[in-house]
Design a protein around this motif. Structure first.
Motif, mmCIF file in Angstrom:
data_model
loop_
_atom_site.group_PDB
_atom_site.id
_atom_site.type_symbol
_atom_site.label_atom_id
_atom_site.label_comp_id
_atom_site.label_asym_id
_atom_site.label_seq_id
_atom_site.Cartn_x
_atom_site.Cartn_y
_atom_site.Cartn_z
ATOM 1 N N GLU A 106 0.827 -1.207 0.000
ATOM 2 C CA GLU A 106 0.000 0.000 0.000
ATOM 3 C C GLU A 106 0.863 1.260 0.000
ATOM 4 O O GLU A 106 0.595 2.220 -0.732
ATOM 5 C CB GLU A 106 -0.919 -0.003 1.225
ATOM 6 N N SER A 107 1.909 1.242 0.827
ATOM 7 C CA SER A 107 2.800 2.406 0.885
ATOM 8 C C SER A 107 3.495 2.631 -0.451
ATOM 9 O O SER A 107 3.608 3.775 -0.925
ATOM 10 C CB SER A 107 3.837 2.206 1.999
ATOM 11 N N ARG A 163 10.005 12.085 -2.515
ATOM 12 C CA ARG A 163 11.332 11.740 -3.041
ATOM 13 C C ARG A 163 12.032 10.743 -2.125
ATOM 14 O O ARG A 163 12.596 9.748 -2.579
ATOM 15 C CB ARG A 163 12.201 12.997 -3.164
ATOM 16 N N VAL A 164 12.008 11.029 -0.826
ATOM 17 C CA VAL A 164 12.703 10.162 0.135
ATOM 18 C C VAL A 164 12.030 8.801 0.225
ATOM 19 O O VAL A 164 12.695 7.760 0.270
ATOM 20 C CB VAL A 164 12.755 10.855 1.511
ATOM 21 N N ALA A 165 10.699 8.776 0.244
ATOM 22 C CA ALA A 165 9.983 7.500 0.347
ATOM 23 C C ALA A 165 10.199 6.636 -0.879
ATOM 24 O O ALA A 165 10.122 5.400 -0.792
ATOM 25 C CB ALA A 165 8.490 7.758 0.556
ATOM 26 N N SER A 166 10.480 7.234 -2.027
ATOM 27 C CA SER A 166 10.660 6.448 -3.247
ATOM 28 C C SER A 166 11.884 5.545 -3.194
ATOM 29 O O SER A 166 11.990 4.593 -3.964
ATOM 30 C CB SER A 166 10.762 7.383 -4.456
ATOM 31 N N VAL A 167 12.823 5.821 -2.284
ATOM 32 C CA VAL A 167 14.018 4.976 -2.151
ATOM 33 C C VAL A 167 14.072 4.316 -0.775
ATOM 34 O O VAL A 167 15.147 3.926 -0.302
ATOM 35 C CB VAL A 167 15.306 5.795 -2.392
ATOM 36 N N ASP A 168 12.900 4.193 -0.116
ATOM 37 C CA ASP A 168 12.821 3.555 1.206
ATOM 38 C C ASP A 168 13.589 4.322 2.266
ATOM 39 O O ASP A 168 14.154 3.732 3.195
ATOM 40 C CB ASP A 168 13.339 2.102 1.152
ATOM 41 N N GLY A 169 13.611 5.626 2.145
ATOM 42 C CA GLY A 169 14.235 6.444 3.179
ATOM 43 C C GLY A 169 13.185 6.980 4.146
ATOM 44 O O GLY A 169 12.007 6.646 4.074
ATOM 45 N N TRP A 170 13.616 7.819 5.063
ATOM 46 C CA TRP A 170 12.710 8.427 6.044
ATOM 47 C C TRP A 170 13.080 9.907 6.195
ATOM 48 O O TRP A 170 14.203 10.312 5.907
ATOM 49 C CB TRP A 170 12.779 7.724 7.391
ATOM 50 N N ILE A 171 12.100 10.663 6.640
ATOM 51 C CA ILE A 171 12.307 12.096 6.826
ATOM 52 C C ILE A 171 11.481 12.550 8.017
ATOM 53 O O ILE A 171 10.374 12.065 8.246
ATOM 54 C CB ILE A 171 11.919 12.874 5.547
ATOM 55 N N HIS A 172 12.039 13.445 8.806
ATOM 56 C CA HIS A 172 11.362 13.954 10.002
ATOM 57 C C HIS A 172 11.603 15.456 10.102
ATOM 58 O O HIS A 172 12.727 15.927 9.904
ATOM 59 C CB HIS A 172 11.888 13.258 11.252
ATOM 60 N N LEU A 173 10.545 16.186 10.404
ATOM 61 C CA LEU A 173 10.640 17.639 10.554
ATOM 62 C C LEU A 173 10.176 18.026 11.946
ATOM 63 O O LEU A 173 9.063 17.712 12.355
ATOM 64 C CB LEU A 173 9.771 18.345 9.506
ATOM 65 N N ASP A 174 11.045 18.702 12.669
ATOM 66 C CA ASP A 174 10.719 19.220 14.001
ATOM 67 C C ASP A 174 10.792 20.740 13.924
ATOM 68 O O ASP A 174 11.871 21.320 13.804
ATOM 69 C CB ASP A 174 11.709 18.669 15.034
ATOM 70 N N SER A 175 9.605 21.391 13.989
ATOM 71 C CA SER A 175 9.558 22.842 13.817
ATOM 72 C C SER A 175 8.524 23.456 14.753
ATOM 73 O O SER A 175 7.451 23.886 14.316
ATOM 74 C CB SER A 175 9.230 23.186 12.354
ATOM 75 N N PRO A 176 8.824 23.504 16.058
ATOM 76 C CA PRO A 176 7.869 24.125 16.985
ATOM 77 C C PRO A 176 7.773 25.632 16.740
ATOM 78 O O PRO A 176 8.702 26.255 16.207
ATOM 79 C CB PRO A 176 8.483 23.827 18.355
ATOM 80 N N VAL A 177 6.653 26.195 17.101
ATOM 81 C CA VAL A 177 6.474 27.640 16.953
ATOM 82 C C VAL A 177 7.518 28.357 17.817
ATOM 83 O O VAL A 177 7.685 28.059 18.995
ATOM 84 C CB VAL A 177 5.050 28.049 17.367
ATOM 85 N N GLY A 178 8.235 29.282 17.236
ATOM 86 C CA GLY A 178 9.314 29.966 17.927
ATOM 87 C C GLY A 178 10.672 29.405 17.587
ATOM 88 O O GLY A 178 11.689 29.988 17.958
ATOM 89 N N GLY A 179 10.693 28.240 16.881
ATOM 90 C CA GLY A 179 11.942 27.642 16.439
ATOM 91 C C GLY A 179 12.649 26.860 17.530
ATOM 92 O O GLY A 179 12.191 26.790 18.665
ATOM 93 N N PRO A 180 13.772 26.276 17.183
ATOM 94 C CA PRO A 180 14.350 26.200 15.839
ATOM 95 C C PRO A 180 13.683 25.117 14.988
ATOM 96 O O PRO A 180 12.938 24.295 15.506
ATOM 97 C CB PRO A 180 15.812 25.840 16.119
ATOM 98 N N THR A 181 13.973 25.135 13.709
ATOM 99 C CA THR A 181 13.475 24.124 12.781
ATOM 100 C C THR A 181 14.610 23.165 12.439
ATOM 101 O O THR A 181 15.713 23.601 12.098
ATOM 102 C CB THR A 181 12.935 24.774 11.498
ATOM 103 N N VAL A 182 14.332 21.864 12.539
ATOM 104 C CA VAL A 182 15.337 20.846 12.234
ATOM 105 C C VAL A 182 14.705 19.833 11.285
ATOM 106 O O VAL A 182 13.702 19.194 11.620
ATOM 107 C CB VAL A 182 15.846 20.139 13.505
ATOM 108 N N LEU A 183 15.281 19.690 10.113
ATOM 109 C CA LEU A 183 14.851 18.688 9.133
ATOM 110 C C LEU A 183 15.908 17.602 9.073
ATOM 111 O O LEU A 183 17.083 17.879 8.811
ATOM 112 C CB LEU A 183 14.673 19.326 7.755
ATOM 113 N N THR A 184 15.502 16.365 9.330
ATOM 114 C CA THR A 184 16.428 15.228 9.316
ATOM 115 C C THR A 184 15.903 14.188 8.332
ATOM 116 O O THR A 184 14.707 13.907 8.308
ATOM 117 C CB THR A 184 16.549 14.598 10.709
#
Length: 448
Positions: free
Chosen positions: A219-220, A409-430
């Motif tokens: 399904e994924s 894009r990341v899911a197409s190669v079986d990767g993973w992605i995580h975004l941590d962006s609380p209001v006021g920052g900081p923003t971290v994309l991994t």
């Protein structure tokens, strides 16, 4: 602690290495003797609790005790198989679909404790017999080696009854003990094979659980494929628009300027020269536009010089000061696959674009490293945050951020992605991408 698989292939190390590794199997069986009483008690509690539960639920406390003990024993057995025998036991997959049964019924009627209890019963019977044989032979061999130290001359067989007229020379006893110690590890390796096969079947995922994982995977992949097709189509339209708005208009202007210069060449050479100079400038602008479009498709510097140089070029052109730390050693690790490199580049490019447009940040930091079989990248900034809800893939309601495209894009190669962006920052994309992946040509993208 590194231990070999129980069933070595034809090109495994020399017999001496196999013999030394066999002592891990001896330790595994010796530990079975220590755990025997505990395992038998748990199995008895499980059976008694089940039998007494229909009688006014009197067996529920026994089932609770058995369930807790079996869960701990399952962890112990997994550790024994992996640490001592080198056999990793896959855990049960986490249930994703909701279960309508009450929690206490799910907890009491779960089949996994019964499968683990059956494994404990096998360990308590077959494992106990195998452990008794191996421990007994090991003790006899060690006793035979120690016996000459306490005897003045020849020994009598059996050692505990020296009155019997069966003298045995000390060298024969020593040789027999050494041979027995040589055979015990190999025998132990053979005896633990059935136990390991049973552990893999009883402690690992059930067939239905494996099928459920495969169904979710299908399904994924179906959803990812549909999004990838849409993404490719959108990218095609973007490239067409960029070519139309940029290089195509420049080339049309260039053709007109050259035509005007050709017509003015005989009657007004000075005007023709001015038109040629203008056409030359237009040609250079068209080349610059083409480079910009090509960089959006696949930057040449990424292919020629790798991820470090490509990300440094991105950082140099960013409107926000960017620090780039790439901890990759091509001499040691080679290069990641071309697909993973390209996806990592565009993830960083999109993240830096978002930083410049929306974050209100004064600086950003890009980190890239290898973590096992993954290429891991991290982009952070000191902006205002609030990019989107914390987990990516991005919800359907979020638009215009480009984050859904990154997730696809990341899911197409079986990767993973995580975004941590609380209001006021900081923003971290991994993001994590597979380091080595076969491309469409069947060659390793990382081998260059």
């Amino acid at each position: 602690m590194s231990t070999p698989a129980l069933l070595p292939g034809p090109w495994r190390p020399l017999p001496a290495r196999l013999w030394l590794d066999g002592w891990w199997a001896v330790c595994h069986l010796a530990l079975t003797v220590l755990l025997l009483g505990w395992y038998v008690t748990l199995f008895v509690l499980l059976v008694l609790g089940t039998a007494l539960t229909p009688v006014f639920l009197t067996g529920v406390p026994l089932l609770l005790l058995a369930r807790v003990g079996i869960r701990a024993s399952q962890w112990v057995e997994r550790w024994r198989q992996e640490a001592l025998l080198g056999e990793a036991m896959p855990a049960q997959p986490v249930r994703v679909s909701p279960d309508a049964r009450p929690w206490w019924r799910r907890w009491l009627l779960d089949a996994q404790p019964w499968r683990t209890g059956l494994h404990l019963l096998l360990v308590s019977t077959y494992g106990a017999v195998a452990a008794g044989v191996v421990v007994g032979l090991t003790g006899a061999a060690l006793g035979a080696l120690a016996a000459p130290l306490a005897a003045g001359g020849d020994l009598a067989w059996p050692f505990v009854q020296p009155a019997l007229p069966m003298p045995v020379p000390v060298p024969v006893v020593v040789v027999a003990a050494v041979l027995l110690l040589l055979l015990v590890p190999l025998l132990a390796r053979a005896l633990v094979v059935p136990e390991t096969a049973a552990a893999r079947a009883l402690l690992g995922p059930t067939r239905s659980a494996r099928e459920a994982v495969l169904e979710r995977r299908v399904e994924s992949l179906t959803v990812t494929r549909e999004r990838a097709v849409d993404s490719v189509e959108a990218e095609r339209r973007r490239i067409e628009r960029d070519l139309h708005d940029g290089p195509q208009q420049r080339l049309v202007a260039l053709a007109m300027q050259l035509g005007m210069a050709q017509r003015a060449l005989e009657r007004d050479p000075a005007a023709a020269q001015r038109l040629l100079d203008k056409a030359h400038g237009t040609a250079k602008e068209a080349i610059s536009d083409m480079r910009f479009v090509a960089r959006g498709i696949h930057p040449p510097v990424l292919t020629d010089r790798g991820l470090d140089a490509a990300l440094s070029a991105l950082a140099a052109s960013s409107a926000v000061p960017v620090r780039v730390d790439v901890d990759l050693d091509p001499a040691r690790d080679g290069r990641p696959s071309a697909t993973s490199e390209a996806i990592a580049y565009f993830c960083v490019s999109e993240a830096l674009t978002n930083v410049a447009k929306h974050a209100g940040a004064t600086r950003a930091h890009v980190e890239v490293r290898r973590d096992g079989d993954l290429l891991v990248l991290r982009v952070s900034d000191d902006g205002v945050g609030g990019a989107c809800p914390s987990e990516v893939p991005v919800p359907a309601g979020v638009s215009g951020s480009g984050l859904r495209g990154l997730a696809d894009r990341v899911a197409s190669v079986d990767g993973w992605i995580h975004l941590d962006s609380p209001v006021g920052g900081p923003t971290v994309l991994t993001a994590g991408l597979p380091w080595d992946r076969r491309d469409g040509s069947g060659s390793r993208g990382g081998a260059r």
